[in-house]
Design a protein around this motif. Structure first.
Motif, PDB file in Angstrom:
ATOM      1  N   ILE A 421      51.166  34.215  17.644  1.00 39.17           N
ATOM      2  CA  ILE A 421      51.317  32.949  16.901  1.00 39.17           C
ATOM      3  C   ILE A 421      50.603  31.819  17.626  1.00 39.17           C
ATOM      4  O   ILE A 421      49.937  30.984  17.003  1.00 39.17           O
ATOM      5  N   ASP A 422      50.730  31.776  18.985  1.00 38.42           N
ATOM      6  CA  ASP A 422      50.052  30.718  19.742  1.00 38.42           C
ATOM      7  C   ASP A 422      48.529  30.833  19.637  1.00 38.42           C
ATOM      8  O   ASP A 422      47.817  29.825  19.617  1.00 38.42           O
ATOM      9  N   LYS A 423      48.035  32.079  19.568  1.00 39.85           N
ATOM     10  CA  LYS A 423      46.583  32.288  19.556  1.00 39.85           C
ATOM     11  C   LYS A 423      45.964  32.050  18.189  1.00 39.85           C
ATOM     12  O   LYS A 423      44.884  31.456  18.071  1.00 39.85           O
ATOM     13  N   TRP A 424      46.644  32.501  17.144  1.00 37.00           N
ATOM     14  CA  TRP A 424      46.075  32.438  15.798  1.00 37.00           C
ATOM     15  C   TRP A 424      46.867  31.538  14.849  1.00 37.00           C
ATOM     16  O   TRP A 424      46.500  31.425  13.684  1.00 37.00           O
ATOM     17  N   GLY A 425      47.926  30.921  15.348  1.00 37.61           N
ATOM     18  CA  GLY A 425      48.734  30.088  14.462  1.00 37.61           C
ATOM     19  C   GLY A 425      47.975  28.903  13.911  1.00 37.61           C
ATOM     20  O   GLY A 425      48.000  28.638  12.699  1.00 37.61           O
ATOM     21  N   MET A 426      47.281  28.182  14.789  1.00 41.04           N
ATOM     22  CA  MET A 426      46.537  27.008  14.336  1.00 41.04           C
ATOM     23  C   MET A 426      45.387  27.404  13.410  1.00 41.04           C
ATOM     24  O   MET A 426      45.102  26.705  12.430  1.00 41.04           O
ATOM     25  N   THR A 427      44.744  28.537  13.705  1.00 49.75           N
ATOM     26  CA  THR A 427      43.639  28.976  12.839  1.00 49.75           C
ATOM     27  C   THR A 427      44.140  29.345  11.447  1.00 49.75           C
ATOM     28  O   THR A 427      43.546  28.955  10.429  1.00 49.75           O
ATOM     29  N   ILE A 428      45.263  30.078  11.409  1.00 49.64           N
ATOM     30  CA  ILE A 428      45.819  30.461  10.105  1.00 49.64           C
ATOM     31  C   ILE A 428      46.301  29.240   9.352  1.00 49.64           C
ATOM     32  O   ILE A 428      46.088  29.123   8.135  1.00 49.64           O
ATOM     33  N   LEU A 429      46.957  28.285  10.071  1.00 56.28           N
ATOM     34  CA  LEU A 429      47.437  27.076   9.414  1.00 56.28           C
ATOM     35  C   LEU A 429      46.283  26.247   8.867  1.00 56.28           C
ATOM     36  O   LEU A 429      46.350  25.712   7.745  1.00 56.28           O
ATOM     37  N   THR A 430      45.202  26.155   9.641  1.00 53.91           N
ATOM     38  CA  THR A 430      44.031  25.401   9.166  1.00 53.91           C
ATOM     39  C   THR A 430      43.430  26.036   7.922  1.00 53.91           C
ATOM     40  O   THR A 430      43.061  25.351   6.961  1.00 53.91           O
ATOM     41  N   PHE A 431      43.341  27.361   7.934  1.00 51.35           N
ATOM     42  CA  PHE A 431      42.797  28.062   6.772  1.00 51.35           C
ATOM     43  C   PHE A 431      43.681  27.858   5.536  1.00 51.35           C
ATOM     44  O   PHE A 431      43.179  27.637   4.430  1.00 51.35           O
ATOM     45  N   ILE A 432      45.000  27.904   5.737  1.00 51.47           N
ATOM     46  CA  ILE A 432      45.911  27.700   4.607  1.00 51.47           C
ATOM     47  C   ILE A 432      45.790  26.281   4.067  1.00 51.47           C
ATOM     48  O   ILE A 432      45.763  26.063   2.839  1.00 51.47           O
ATOM     49  N   LEU A 433      45.688  25.273   4.960  1.00 51.91           N
ATOM     50  CA  LEU A 433      45.548  23.890   4.502  1.00 51.91           C
ATOM     51  C   LEU A 433      44.251  23.693   3.720  1.00 51.91           C
ATOM     52  O   LEU A 433      44.220  22.972   2.708  1.00 51.91           O
ATOM     53  N   ILE A 434      43.171  24.338   4.185  1.00 54.36           N
ATOM     54  CA  ILE A 434      41.897  24.219   3.465  1.00 54.36           C
ATOM     55  C   ILE A 434      42.008  24.802   2.067  1.00 54.36           C
ATOM     56  O   ILE A 434      41.536  24.214   1.083  1.00 54.36           O
ATOM     57  N   MET A 435      42.651  25.970   1.953  1.00 55.95           N
ATOM     58  CA  MET A 435      42.810  26.587   0.642  1.00 55.95           C
ATOM     59  C   MET A 435      43.698  25.737  -0.269  1.00 55.95           C
ATOM     60  O   MET A 435      43.438  25.621  -1.475  1.00 55.95           O
ATOM     61  N   VAL A 436      44.743  25.136   0.306  1.00 56.98           N
ATOM     62  CA  VAL A 436      45.625  24.274  -0.506  1.00 56.98           C
ATOM     63  C   VAL A 436      44.873  23.048  -0.985  1.00 56.98           C
ATOM     64  O   VAL A 436      44.995  22.634  -2.155  1.00 56.98           O
ATOM     65  N   ILE A 437      44.076  22.433  -0.104  1.00 58.21           N
ATOM     66  CA  ILE A 437      43.317  21.240  -0.506  1.00 58.21           C
ATOM     67  C   ILE A 437      42.296  21.582  -1.583  1.00 58.21           C
ATOM     68  O   ILE A 437      42.077  20.809  -2.526  1.00 58.21           O
ATOM     69  N   LYS A 438      41.672  22.770  -1.474  1.00 53.01           N
ATOM     70  CA  LYS A 438      40.732  23.182  -2.524  1.00 53.01           C
ATOM     71  C   LYS A 438      41.442  23.353  -3.858  1.00 53.01           C
ATOM     72  O   LYS A 438      40.928  22.965  -4.910  1.00 53.01           O
ATOM     73  N   LYS A 439      42.638  23.909  -3.805  1.00 52.12           N
ATOM     74  CA  LYS A 439      43.398  24.075  -5.046  1.00 52.12           C
ATOM     75  C   LYS A 439      43.806  22.729  -5.623  1.00 52.12           C
ATOM     76  O   LYS A 439      43.765  22.512  -6.852  1.00 52.12           O
ATOM     77  N   LEU A 440      44.177  21.776  -4.750  1.00 49.26           N
ATOM     78  CA  LEU A 440      44.527  20.433  -5.233  1.00 49.26           C
ATOM     79  C   LEU A 440      43.326  19.728  -5.846  1.00 49.26           C
ATOM     80  O   LEU A 440      43.466  18.966  -6.807  1.00 49.26           O
ATOM     81  N   GLN A 441      42.148  19.982  -5.289  1.00 48.51           N
ATOM     82  CA  GLN A 441      40.938  19.384  -5.872  1.00 48.51           C
ATOM     83  C   GLN A 441      40.728  19.857  -7.302  1.00 48.51           C
ATOM     84  O   GLN A 441      40.374  19.065  -8.185  1.00 48.51           O
ATOM     85  N   LEU A 442      40.950  21.144  -7.533  1.00 46.98           N
ATOM     86  CA  LEU A 442      40.791  21.674  -8.892  1.00 46.98           C
ATOM     87  C   LEU A 442      41.837  21.093  -9.831  1.00 46.98           C
ATOM     88  O   LEU A 442      41.554  20.809 -11.001  1.00 46.98           O
ATOM     89  N   LEU A 443      43.070  20.908  -9.326  1.00 52.20           N
ATOM     90  CA  LEU A 443      44.116  20.325 -10.169  1.00 52.20           C
ATOM     91  C   LEU A 443      43.847  18.858 -10.464  1.00 52.20           C
ATOM     92  O   LEU A 443      44.058  18.387 -11.593  1.00 52.20           O
ATOM     93  N   MET A 444      43.335  18.141  -9.456  1.00 54.05           N
ATOM     94  CA  MET A 444      43.021  16.716  -9.671  1.00 54.05           C
ATOM     95  C   MET A 444      41.813  16.547 -10.575  1.00 54.05           C
ATOM     96  O   MET A 444      41.684  15.516 -11.253  1.00 54.05           O
ATOM     97  N   ALA A 445      40.922  17.525 -10.574  1.00 52.68           N
ATOM     98  CA  ALA A 445      39.734  17.403 -11.428  1.00 52.68           C
ATOM     99  C   ALA A 445      40.111  17.374 -12.892  1.00 52.68           C
ATOM    100  O   ALA A 445      39.376  16.794 -13.716  1.00 52.68           O
ATOM    101  N   ARG A 446      41.240  17.968 -13.247  1.00 58.12           N
ATOM    102  CA  ARG A 446      41.677  17.905 -14.651  1.00 58.12           C
ATOM    103  C   ARG A 446      42.013  16.485 -15.073  1.00 58.12           C
ATOM    104  O   ARG A 446      41.944  16.154 -16.260  1.00 58.12           O
ATOM    105  N   PHE A 447      42.405  15.643 -14.115  1.00 54.74           N
ATOM    106  CA  PHE A 447      42.729  14.252 -14.428  1.00 54.74           C
ATOM    107  C   PHE A 447      41.498  13.465 -14.862  1.00 54.74           C
ATOM    108  O   PHE A 447      41.604  12.481 -15.603  1.00 54.74           O
TER     109      PHE A 447
END
Length: 616
Positions: A421-447
């Motif tokens: 978790i210490d070695k790959w936790g930040m990398t996995i969290l960063t990847f998850i945040l990037i994917m969430v932000i990309k999904k939010l961009q698609l949802l906001m684009a509908r606006f």
């Protein structure tokens, strides 16, 4: 993977090389003599349309010694599985060419090219009787010669396999030769039964005479059915299809794969099987060598057994991963073989309705010469691409799974959850945040899009709404997407490598991006082969030519019969067309003596010589 503690010391050269009465590599050279004899016999029986002036002196060879066709690569739709097993019988010879052990060591490199070409011609001549005896019109002679030649190869292969079932050094431990050569032996037995069936059929039908159709047609039954379906009115409602017909495969009676595609699929599967067996042999050699090194280190170098634990763990993990990736790569390549057949049918149907640009952005760049060459080399290239595709795919899968095992699985097995978790936790969290932000961009684009015009629309219209908010959203997103773009570029490169290695064996798909498909010689071969098949096996074109030929024959027949009735009206006698033609020829030569010198030599010695001068 065997545990070194539970096995004895492996000795790769423990078994003495097995000596068989007949060596198949040597018999490959000896088989040239009967092959040439069979080719000469079938060539003598073959009739030629073109005659030479020297044939007038050789009455027994007049019109004979034609060119034997071993296999019709263009428009053969009959006897498909027989030719497929004939190609399968040559699979061991193809693998002999892939091995490349036949080149002398002291031969210069520039001469090896010509040596390989010479060996390839030798293999082709040795396999020629299998195909020539199947395709000849003189079925009794072809069946007898093919039966005897196939029996000779079966005897040689069985002697070699029975006397040395475990191979030279027994690297597969037991029945190495049986495991490797049984597909070729099975194909040989199938050919033996096919030649026997042809012989019995020819004896029952014509008492041993040559079976020659008085009227040959180039229109097959499935092509007639295709044209009939085109002329029918399409149904208003299509029948409901089952899950198998919708997802896996739907049979089409108006389409039939040519013999070339069936033969290619059979020989690819057999060569893939042999290649996997050879790979297992080298895997066992490497595995036993590494375990032997581990035991040597344990006995001589290492003071503590725990120091060799990482090496033992690596050998166990690598062996298990290699076996797992062998299964997945094998299943993938087998699926590719059948999927290529499905793609061939789909592409041919598109070409028949006039769609060409789905293949290449500029399909006119495929020259006609390239199409002819592509048809000749497609089968061999498909074999080579499949074998290389399997090897590269297997290697990439093994490396990827090994990385995943050491990065994720093994730390979990050893209980190193916190370190993981210490070695790959930040990398996995960063990847998850990037994917969430990309999904939010698609949802906001509908606006920023206008609402749907109709509730039944799947998407909103591509028309902007709230333009001021959209401009601010784009401005602030600009600075963030620069950082995300760096990661996206690396992911793009990684995906390209994975997909490229996964599809390297798919000759029906380009590995180059759109616009650069012409740089992929494998895909250009596929396109050229499709165009060649389309122009030579198009059912509509063949039906049109068939109608023209039939009408022309009917007109000639009616013209000849009407002329004969007019000439012989009131005579009360019947004159054959041959006698009438000879009478007209005699009348023409008597009135034109100069044409006698321009005539072809007479095949019959009793032919009458007309005088050079004739006075009425």
């Amino acid at each position: 993977m065997e545990d070194p503690e539970n096995e004895t010391e492996p000795d790769l050269l423990a078994n003495i090389s097995c000596n068989s009465l007949v060596d198949m590599e040597h018999y490959l050279h000896y088989s040239l003599a009967p092959s040439v004899i069979i080719i000469l016999v079938l060539s003598y029986l073959e009739r030629r349309l073109r005659r030479w002036s020297i044939e007038g002196k050789l009455n027994k060879c007049y019109g004979r010694c034609g060119v034997v066709i071993p296999f019709d690569f263009v428009s053969m739709f009959s006897n498909r599985w027989s030719f497929g097993f004939a190609f399968g019988a040559t699979a061991d010879k193809l693998m002999f060419l892939f091995e490349g052990d036949f080149t002398p060591e002291d031969m210069p490199r520039w001469a090896k090219v010509f040596w390989v070409l010479l060996i390839a011609i030798e293999v082709g001549v040795s396999s020629y009787p299998f195909f020539a005896c199947l395709s000849t019109n003189y079925q009794k002679t072809g069946a007898i010669l093919g039966f005897l030649y196939t029996v000779s190869w079966i005897i040689v292969m069985l002697i070699d396999v029975v006397q040395c079932p475990h191979g030279d050094f027994s690297l597969l431990q037991e029945y190495e030769n049986v495991i490797i050569f049984w597909p070729s032996i099975l194909c040989q037995f199938f050919l033996l039964g096919q030649f026997l069936y042809i012989l019995l059929k020819s004896l029952n039908i014509c008492g041993g005479q040559a079976i020659l159709n008085e009227e040959t047609t180039f229109l097959e039954s499935h092509q007639i059915l295709h044209v009939q379906q085109l002329l029918k009115k399409p149904p208003l409602q299509l029948p409901e299809k089952s899950w198998i017909r919708r997802k896996l495969y739907e049979s089409d009676p108006s389409f039939r794969f040519p013999s070339r595609m069936i033969s290619t699929a059979v020989v690819v599967l057999i060569c893939l099987y042999k290649f996997i067996m050879f790979e297992i042999i080298f895997y066992k050699i490497a595995s036993q060598s590494l375990w032997g090194l581990e035991r040597w280190l344990e006995e001589t170098v290492a003071d503590d057994i725990a120091e060799l634990a990482p090496l033992q763990e690596f050998l166990h993990v690598a062996g298990g991963v290699w076996i797992a990736t062998t299964v997945t790569s094998t299943l993938t390549c087998i699926t590719y073989v059948f999927h290529i057949l499905a793609c061939y049918r789909k592409h041919m149907k598109r070409l028949r309705v006039g769609k060409k640009h789905f293949l290449l952005s500029d399909v006119d760049r495929i020259s006609h010469s390239l199409s002819v060459v592509a048809l000749a080399r497609y089968s061999s290239w498909q074999i080579a691409y499949t074998l290389w595709g399997y090897f590269i795919m297997h290697l990439v899968q093994w490396v990827a799974v090994m990385i995943f095992m050491y990065v994720v699985i093994l730390p979990m097995v050893h209980g190193q959850w916190m370190e993981l978790i210490d070695k790959w936790g930040m990398t996995i969290l960063t990847f998850i945040l990037i994917m969430v932000i990309k999904k939010l961009q698609l949802l906001m684009a509908r606006f920023f899009l206008q609402p749907k015009i109709s509730p039944e629309d799947k998407q909103q219209p591509l028309a902007l709404n709230n333009r001021k908010a959209f401009q601010n959203f784009t401005y602030f997103l600009f600075f963030y997407t620069v950082v995300v773009g760096l990661v996206s570029c690396l992911m793009r490169l990684l995906r390209s490598m994975v997909v490229g290695s996964w599809l390297i064996g798919r000759i029906d798909r380009p590995v180059m991006p759109k616009g650069y498909e012409a740089c992929d010689m494998g895909f250009k071969t596929w396109v050229g082969m499709l165009l060649m098949d389309h122009y030579h096996t198009n059912p509509s074109l063949l039906a049109f030519c068939h109608i023209l030929v039939s009408k022309n024959r009917e007109k000639e027949f009616h013209r000849a019969t009407s002329f004969a009735r007019t000439e012989l009206m009131g005579t009360g006698c019947r004159v054959s067309a041959r006698a009438r033609t000879r009478w007209l020829l005699l009348y023409t030569l008597l009135n034109n003596p100069s044409l006698v010198a321009l005539r072809k030599p007479k095949p019959c010695p009793q032919s009458v010589d007309f005088p050079v001068k004739y006075s009425a």
